[in-house]
Design an enzyme around this catalytic site. Structure first.
Site: not given
Ligand SMILES: NC(=O)CC[C@H](N)C(=O)O
Length: 220
Positions: A87, A198, A200
């Site tokens: 991520c 993700h 996971e």
């Molecule tokens: N899932 C998150 O933590 C988001 C990651 C990042 N701030 C985004 O918006 O792309």
């Protein structure tokens, strides 16, 4: 894979990211002996290092540097030792983000490019999406048609790395997804891999992707 007493199979870097516990559990289910730590020696010695990341790009980049995680990543990659970013852990492998607060926060710059806000009517992109994985992908072996779980508002929408070696460089394998525009869903570039989604949190397909990565550690 059984780790020796001297080192774990996989270290999940503990630098304050919010998704570390679920990443640890998922990697254990994938068959790895996992240690959650910010200890640089352990992070260097492990067969694989996972850099999770949730929250704001600038905060993640800052927190990573505060535990010298940037040094661990760079030294591992210099020695061809596998690293997996998840991520924001993918986003910080690039140069920058246009996310508010990112300002002049720098990513690790392992790849040229910037995470930019997704041009979709509904953001964040929160849910299950399919991906377009290239032939030869190790991460997506057997699961290229599956869906994966995304939670993000920013994404790298242009792949900017160019081969200046005249074909002598093994080209990175870039997997794409779409939310308002195509964006980089995953990269496999020698020892450095990363996923915007993700694994996971992506059910059986995510578990298989992690098993694919853990298995690849044996041949690294
Ligand atoms: N899932 C998150 O933590 C988001 C990651 C990042 N701030 C985004 O918006 O792309």
């Amino acid at each position: 894979m059984s780790s020796t007493a001297s080192k774990p199979d996989v270290v999940v870097l503990d630098y304050g990211s919010g998704n570390v516990r679920s990443a640890v559990r998922a990697l254990e289910r994938a068959g790895a002996d996992v240690e959650l730590t910010a200890d640089l020696r352990r992070a260097m010695d492990a067969d694989g290092l996972v850099v999770p990341g949730v929250g704001a790009f600038a905060a993640v980049a800052r927190a990573l540097r505060e535990v010298h995680g940037d040094r661990a990543v760079e030294r591992r990659l210099a020695g061809g030792r596998p690293v997996l970013g998840i991520c924001v852990g993918l986003q910080v492998m690039f140069e920058a983000s246009t996310e508010p607060g990112a300002g002049d926060a720098e990513g690790l710059g392992e790849w040229p490019g910037t995470a930019e806000r997704l041009p979709a009517p509904v953001v964040p992109h929160m849910g299950w999406s399919t991906v377009e994985a290239p032939a030869g992908s190790v991460l997506f072996e057997g699961i290229a048609d599956e869906r994966f779980y995304f939670v993000h508002s920013y994404g790298v929408q242009r792949w900017e790395m160019v081969d200046t070696t005249g074909g002598r460089m093994t080209p990175p394998l870039v997997t794409w997804a779409e939310h308002g525009a195509p964006f980089v869903a995953a990269v496999e570039n020698g020892p450095l891999s990363a996923t915007q989604f993700h694994p996971e949190k992506s059910g059986d397909a995510g578990a298989e992707l992690l098993r694919n990565w853990v298995r690849s550690l044996r041949s690294a």
